[in-house]
Design a protein around this motif. Structure first.
Motif: not given
Length: 781
Positions: A169, A174, A190
């Motif tokens: 993102k 992540e 996310q």
């Protein structure tokens, strides 16, 4: 001497393919090992690649304009009006099939943005509907995915499901990991929440499953530009759709769903056109209903006021004829009013891209132009739904719409003029009948006028009702636009190709070591063997000497323990043939640079000749860096330089005897003089050699390297033969060009080459020469 000749190009010799094969074949083990390693790597690459299959489907595009297949022939008759035939529309349908909007619907319906895989013996296999795992995300979250979300679900023997993955993102990665005892489970990332479930809760996950979640729009664009292709043959209305997929069932479902959605889209467009026509007719019917009601009420009121019950029998004949003219005029007036409806419809800006309703005009030309106009509008709307306003196809269709609209307006003007002329003629004919009807009572005449208005309104009302029913029937009965000719039942495997991968691996396995060897040979400035040397110079090679392992300069000439002892005997024998004149006694030994074995060859050649009983004198003429005294253990510093410079007048005092070789005498160079070049030009040297020729059978001159100084070139006048020493894997190949120029300029007497330090134990030499047998090396059994 003419040193400029060194840059003259030599005549290129043809390629010796056998020599090349032998040269590279000496490294056959490395080449074979490279080929085996690359073939193994190719097999590993083949195993690790996904299988890709190609599926094809052919469909026939039917022209359902107007709702009837039979109207295709009518469109083909409209070329005289400047309207394109159906062949141009097939390319518009190609754009519709390949439109992003249609493909996006297929992607969403089949959920192709979820990709499931497992590995079977290193090979990734796409599972599609066979995946035991199913993942789900909110569609709004899917549209926000920037880069694919990757998951890996595995089941361990400890009874836990391990979920690992990563998301991106705003270019920030992540990673997440989750351990659960059972599925379903929800993973919060996310990118959004991911729901993971087992299709069969009673079964345990056996294989590790990899899942990739992508943005649906990205997947649709990938299919549109990379995976799917739509082709149109030159003739006919057939469209061929080709798709490449890693799963056969996935490709089949995609093509079938694409054709179904295309047909549904075409049906929706036809229904939309019919529904628009029905709405327009309903509006006109509402107005006509009020008008017809008013006329009928007026007729009823008039009859009641004038107490009319029947028409006079004497007016029947005129009335019949009048009715005939009235009927024709009514038909023309209906057509004229319909034309006015269409003209008002076209002039309304809100209807710029609206379909013109089919109201039943009798003018064939006008009807044809309107039908083509509606067909273009339908195609434009379908293409515009999946592309931008800058699409060249869309812009071309806008020009076609503008041209068709102008053609409609021209046809309306022509049709109106014809109807008006017809109406005036009918009115003139009816005027005569009217004059005859003046005898009829005024009440009857007024009654007929009201009756005529009522019939006109009624006829138009019935006509619109009929068209309303036709529109409803068109919506109820729809024919698919695309007819499937070839179903995507079969699939051809297009990748990976084992034969191609193996060929590339084998080719690379051979090319890499050969290329490396080629570069090695290319950038190696020294020659390797006699064959290579002979390809670089025209100076004949008279002998080759092998590598001397002992550190002693003087080799053992008494036994066969050294290969060089026999090779020197061979050189000695060849010199007897070359120096066939009794007066030819002086042998000059030189080289290009130090370290090539000039002094080694001179000393051992002199020793070898002396062993035959010939009286040999070895003279050190390298006045700049003398080496003979050191090699023979002579401590007296006096030498040839002392005689030439006048320090010593008796040259016999400068000649040293050798206890080991009685027939060999040595005259060392002596002290290094400041003017060696001038001493070489001294006539005392000529006189000395003239006297020595009478005393010795052979005289060997150990001279200075010709690549460093020019002293040796001054000795041509006193020498009979020159031995030029080259050392294998040491002497620079570029020096041979210098040697060629020496031969061309005749700077040395009877020039021959002796190759020193040859590795005769190598397989390359062993395949061509038999030095090893009997010359200090054991023969291989």
């Amino acid at each position: 001497m003419n040193i400029s000749r060194i840059d003259q190009p030599r005549i290129e010799k043809p390629i010796d393919w056998r020599e090349l094969f032998e040269r590279y074949g000496a490294y056959w083990r490395w080449i074979l090992l490279s080929a085996i390693v690359l073939i193994f790597a190719g097999l590993l690459t083949y195993r690790m690649q996904r299988d890709t299959f190609q599926l094809k489907s052919a469909v026939l595009i039917a022209d359902n304009s107007g709702g009837q297949m039979s109207q295709i022939s009518l469109l083909k008759q409209l070329d005289s009006y400047g309207i394109s035939s159906n062949s141009s529309n097939i390319y518009n349908e190609k754009q519709v099939i390949n439109s992003g909007e249609l493909i996006k619907k297929v992607v969403n319906d089949l959920q192709l943005y979820y990709i499931y895989e497992k590995r079977s013996y290193l090979k990734p296999i796409e599972l599609y509907n066979e995946s035991p795992i199913e993942v789900q995300m909110e569609y709004e979250d899917l549209l926000l995915i920037e880069r694919p979300v990757e998951l890996k679900i595995s089941y361990n023997s400890d009874g836990y499901y391990y979920i690992k993955g990563s998301t991106f993102k705003e270019e920030k990665r992540e990673k997440f990991a989750l351990k659960v005892t059972q599925l379903p489970a929800t993973v919060s990332t996310q990118a959004g929440k991911i729901q993971i479930t087992l299709k069969d809760p009673t079964q345990v996950l056996e294989d590790d499953i990899s899942v990739k979640i992508e943005n649906p729009i990205t997947v649709a664009k990938y299919y549109q530009t990379n995976t799917m292709s739509v082709e149109v043959p030159k003739k006919g209305d057939i469209v061929i759709i080709t798709i490449s997929e890693n799963n056969i069932q996935k490709g089949q479902d995609f093509l079938v769903r694409l054709i179904d959605l295309y047909n549904q889209d075409a049906i929706d467009q036809i229904n939309k056109s019919a529904n628009f026509t029905a709405i327009f007719i309903d509006g006109r019917l509402a107005i006509l209903t009020d008008e017809l009601t008013n006329v009928e009420q007026n007729l009823q009121t008039y009859k009641q006021q004038n107490k009319l019950t029947d028409i006079e029998s004497d007016a029947e004949l005129f009335l019949q004829r009048s009715n005939l003219y009235d009927q024709k005029r009514n038909e023309n007036e209906i057509q004229l009013q319909l034309i006015e409806y269409i003209e008002d419809f076209l002039q309304d800006p809100a209807n710029k891209y609206a379909l013109i309703p089919n109201l039943g005009l009798t003018d064939v030309g006008l009807v044809a132009v309107i039908q083509e106009y509606n067909k273009i509008l339908v195609s434009r709307e379908r293409i515009a739904s999946g592309s931008s306003h800058n699409n060249p196809t869309l812009q071309t269709m806008d020009l076609q719409i503008q041209s068709s609209r102008q053609s409609i307006q021209n046809s309306i003007a022509t049709s109106r003029k014809g109807l008006q002329i017809s109406i005036r003629e009918l009115e003139n004919q009816n005027a005569f009948l009217t004059s005859q009807l003046k005898k009829i009572p005024q009440q009857e005449r007024e009654f007929l006028e009201i009756k005529r208005q009522q019939e006109i309104k009624a006829s138009l009302y019935m006509f619109l009702l009929q068209k309303r029913e036709e529109a409803s029937l068109s919506m109820a009965i729809t024919i698919p636009k695309a007819r499937l000719l070839d179903a995507p039942d079969g699939a051809d495997k297009i990748a990976p190709k084992l034969a191609i991968i193996m060929f590339i691996a084998l080719f690379a396995g051979l090319l890499i070591p050969i290329g490396f060897l080629y570069l090695k040979f290319l950038f190696t400035t020294t020659f390797v063997d006699r064959k290579e040397l002979e390809s670089l110079t025209d100076v004949p090679v008279i002998a080759e000497l092998t590598h001397q392992k002992d550190l002693d300069v003087i080799i053992d000439h008494q036994t066969n323990s050294s290969a060089n002892s026999e090779l020197l005997r061979l050189l000695r024998s060849k010199l007897q043939f070359v120096m066939n004149h009794p007066k030819e006694k002086v042998i000059l030994v030189t080289s290009t640079q130090m370290g090539e074995g000039k002094t080694f060859v001179g000393i051992n050649l002199a020793v070898s000749i002396s062993l035959t009983g010939s009286k040999v004198l070895l003279i050190g003429l390298d006045l700049r860096k003398p080496m003979l005294a050191a090699h023979f253990g002579i401590t007296d510093q006096a030498g040839l330089s002392s005689y030439l410079s006048g320090i010593e007048n008796d040259y016999s005092k400068l000649i040293h005897q050798n206890a080991e070789f009685p027939n060999l005498n040595i005259m060392p160079a002596g002290i290094i003089p400041p003017n060696p070049n001038e001493l070489m030009l001294s006539t005392k040297l000529d006189d000395l050699l003239s006297e020595l020729r009478n005393q010795y059978d052979y005289i060997v001159l150990d001279t200075a390297p010709i690549g460093a100084v020019s002293d040796t070139f001054l000795l041509k006048r006193i020498s009979d033969l020159s031995l030029y020493i080259c050392r294998a894997n040491y002497s620079d190949k570029r020096n041979l060009e210098y040697l060629n120029s020496i031969k061309k300029d005749d700077l040395l007497q009877k020039l021959y080459i002796v190759i020193n330090d040859v590795d005769i134990e190598s397989k390359r030499y062993g395949s061509k020469y038999g030095y090893g047998y009997g010359y200090g090396y054991k023969a291989k059994q």
